[in-house]
Write a protein that holds these residues in place. Structure first.
Motif, PDB file in Angstrom:
ATOM      1  N   PRO A   1      -3.820  -1.400  -5.098  1.00  0.00           N
ATOM      2  CA  PRO A   1      -4.107  -1.725  -6.504  1.00  0.00           C
ATOM      3  C   PRO A   1      -5.585  -1.619  -6.861  1.00  0.00           C
ATOM      4  O   PRO A   1      -5.934  -1.507  -8.031  1.00  0.00           O
ATOM      5  N   PHE A   2      -6.477  -1.651  -5.868  1.00  0.00           N
ATOM      6  CA  PHE A   2      -7.909  -1.642  -6.133  1.00  0.00           C
ATOM      7  C   PHE A   2      -8.562  -0.266  -5.983  1.00  0.00           C
ATOM      8  O   PHE A   2      -9.537   0.038  -6.647  1.00  0.00           O
ATOM      9  N   PHE A   3      -8.077   0.558  -5.056  1.00  0.00           N
ATOM     10  CA  PHE A   3      -8.712   1.856  -4.799  1.00  0.00           C
ATOM     11  C   PHE A   3      -7.716   2.815  -4.176  1.00  0.00           C
ATOM     12  O   PHE A   3      -6.630   2.439  -3.772  1.00  0.00           O
ATOM     13  N   LYS A   4      -8.140   4.085  -4.068  1.00  0.00           N
ATOM     14  CA  LYS A   4      -7.382   5.063  -3.290  1.00  0.00           C
ATOM     15  C   LYS A   4      -8.366   5.955  -2.548  1.00  0.00           C
ATOM     16  O   LYS A   4      -9.457   6.251  -3.041  1.00  0.00           O
ATOM     17  N   THR A   5      -7.961   6.337  -1.344  1.00  0.00           N
ATOM     18  CA  THR A   5      -8.828   7.128  -0.479  1.00  0.00           C
ATOM     19  C   THR A   5      -7.972   8.007   0.441  1.00  0.00           C
ATOM     20  O   THR A   5      -6.894   7.587   0.861  1.00  0.00           O
ATOM     21  N   PRO A   6      -8.438   9.231   0.746  1.00  0.00           N
ATOM     22  CA  PRO A   6      -7.673  10.087   1.667  1.00  0.00           C
ATOM     23  C   PRO A   6      -7.892   9.676   3.121  1.00  0.00           C
ATOM     24  O   PRO A   6      -8.937   9.151   3.484  1.00  0.00           O
TER      25      PRO A   6
ATOM     26  N   LEU B   1     -13.898   7.330  -2.241  1.00  0.00           N
ATOM     27  CA  LEU B   1     -13.288   6.048  -2.543  1.00  0.00           C
ATOM     28  C   LEU B   1     -13.204   5.961  -4.053  1.00  0.00           C
ATOM     29  O   LEU B   1     -14.220   5.787  -4.721  1.00  0.00           O
ATOM     30  N   LYS B   2     -12.011   6.153  -4.588  1.00  0.00           N
ATOM     31  CA  LYS B   2     -11.821   6.103  -6.030  1.00  0.00           C
ATOM     32  C   LYS B   2     -11.391   4.687  -6.400  1.00  0.00           C
ATOM     33  O   LYS B   2     -10.324   4.223  -6.004  1.00  0.00           O
ATOM     34  N   VAL B   3     -12.245   4.016  -7.170  1.00  0.00           N
ATOM     35  CA  VAL B   3     -12.011   2.635  -7.548  1.00  0.00           C
ATOM     36  C   VAL B   3     -11.197   2.600  -8.840  1.00  0.00           C
ATOM     37  O   VAL B   3     -11.457   3.360  -9.763  1.00  0.00           O
TER      38      VAL B   3
ATOM     39  N   MET C   1       0.844  -1.167   0.000  1.00  0.00           N
ATOM     40  CA  MET C   1       0.000   0.000   0.000  1.00  0.00           C
ATOM     41  C   MET C   1       0.897   1.241   0.000  1.00  0.00           C
ATOM     42  O   MET C   1       1.775   1.395   0.828  1.00  0.00           O
ATOM     43  N   LYS C   2       0.650   2.122  -0.957  1.00  0.00           N
ATOM     44  CA  LYS C   2       1.431   3.348  -1.059  1.00  0.00           C
ATOM     45  C   LYS C   2       0.727   4.481  -0.317  1.00  0.00           C
ATOM     46  O   LYS C   2      -0.498   4.530  -0.251  1.00  0.00           O
ATOM     47  N   HIS C   3       1.520   5.379   0.223  1.00  0.00           N
ATOM     48  CA  HIS C   3       0.992   6.560   0.893  1.00  0.00           C
ATOM     49  C   HIS C   3       1.551   7.798   0.204  1.00  0.00           C
ATOM     50  O   HIS C   3       2.754   7.906  -0.003  1.00  0.00           O
ATOM     51  N   LYS C   4       0.672   8.712  -0.139  1.00  0.00           N
ATOM     52  CA  LYS C   4       1.085   9.999  -0.689  1.00  0.00           C
ATOM     53  C   LYS C   4       0.666  11.078   0.298  1.00  0.00           C
ATOM     54  O   LYS C   4      -0.387  10.992   0.913  1.00  0.00           O
TER      55      LYS C   4
ATOM     56  N   TYR D   1     -12.835  -3.328 -11.087  1.00  0.00           N
ATOM     57  CA  TYR D   1     -13.931  -3.661 -11.997  1.00  0.00           C
ATOM     58  C   TYR D   1     -13.672  -4.973 -12.729  1.00  0.00           C
ATOM     59  O   TYR D   1     -14.584  -5.775 -12.921  1.00  0.00           O
ATOM     60  N   ILE D   2     -12.424  -5.217 -13.124  1.00  0.00           N
ATOM     61  CA  ILE D   2     -12.090  -6.464 -13.805  1.00  0.00           C
ATOM     62  C   ILE D   2     -12.346  -7.660 -12.892  1.00  0.00           C
ATOM     63  O   ILE D   2     -12.911  -8.674 -13.315  1.00  0.00           O
ATOM     64  N   LEU D   3     -11.977  -7.546 -11.622  1.00  0.00           N
ATOM     65  CA  LEU D   3     -12.218  -8.634 -10.669  1.00  0.00           C
ATOM     66  C   LEU D   3     -13.707  -8.865 -10.431  1.00  0.00           C
ATOM     67  O   LEU D   3     -14.154 -10.010 -10.325  1.00  0.00           O
ATOM     68  N   ILE D   4     -14.486  -7.810 -10.357  1.00  0.00           N
ATOM     69  CA  ILE D   4     -15.928  -7.947 -10.149  1.00  0.00           C
ATOM     70  C   ILE D   4     -16.572  -8.644 -11.337  1.00  0.00           C
ATOM     71  O   ILE D   4     -17.381  -9.577 -11.176  1.00  0.00           O
TER      72      ILE D   4
END
Length: 114
Positions: A38-43, A87-89, A1-4, A94-97
């Motif tokens: 890899p699936f989403f990003k959120t603040p 929550l930015k997907v 998990m990356k942190h910005k 989407y490919i997994l779903i």
């Protein structure tokens, strides 16, 4: 998990530094982290603040703040707008779903006799 880390607001203060008593070196910065997978990003919900004196090259911690610095801090905290919770997907989600739905449909089609 990356942190910005995103800088929300930076302000130069004209208050006296509690360490060196200079009036031209205080700077307050408000930052907010963003988690990215890899699936989403959120603040993150927390906002970090840092008060730094460029004259004496020290971080000024809240224990040493004067009433004037606290007053200016409260004002600048109101100005610093946090990133709204979202929550930015990402496309991989989407490919997994879609893959999961196709697999479930295939299993149902095979197990239920016609």
């Amino acid at each position: 998990m990356k942190h910005k880390t995103h800088t929300l607001h930076t302000a130069r203060l004209k208050n006296n530094c509690p360490t060196c008593f200079g009036t031209d070196g205080l700077e307050i910065t408000f930052t907010q982290e963003e988690k990215e997978t890899p699936f989403f990003k959120t603040p993150d919900t927390a906002v970090a603040e840092k008060l730094y004196c460029s004259t004496c090259n020290n971080n000024i911690y809240p224990v040493n703040w004067t009433e004037d610095i606290e007053r200016v801090f409260d004002y600048n905290k109101k100005i610093a707008e946090t990133n709204k919770q979202y929550l930015k997907v990402k496309p991989l989600f989407y490919i997994l779903i879609v893959t999961a739905i196709v697999l479930v449909a295939a299993v149902i089609y095979i197990l239920i006799p016609a």
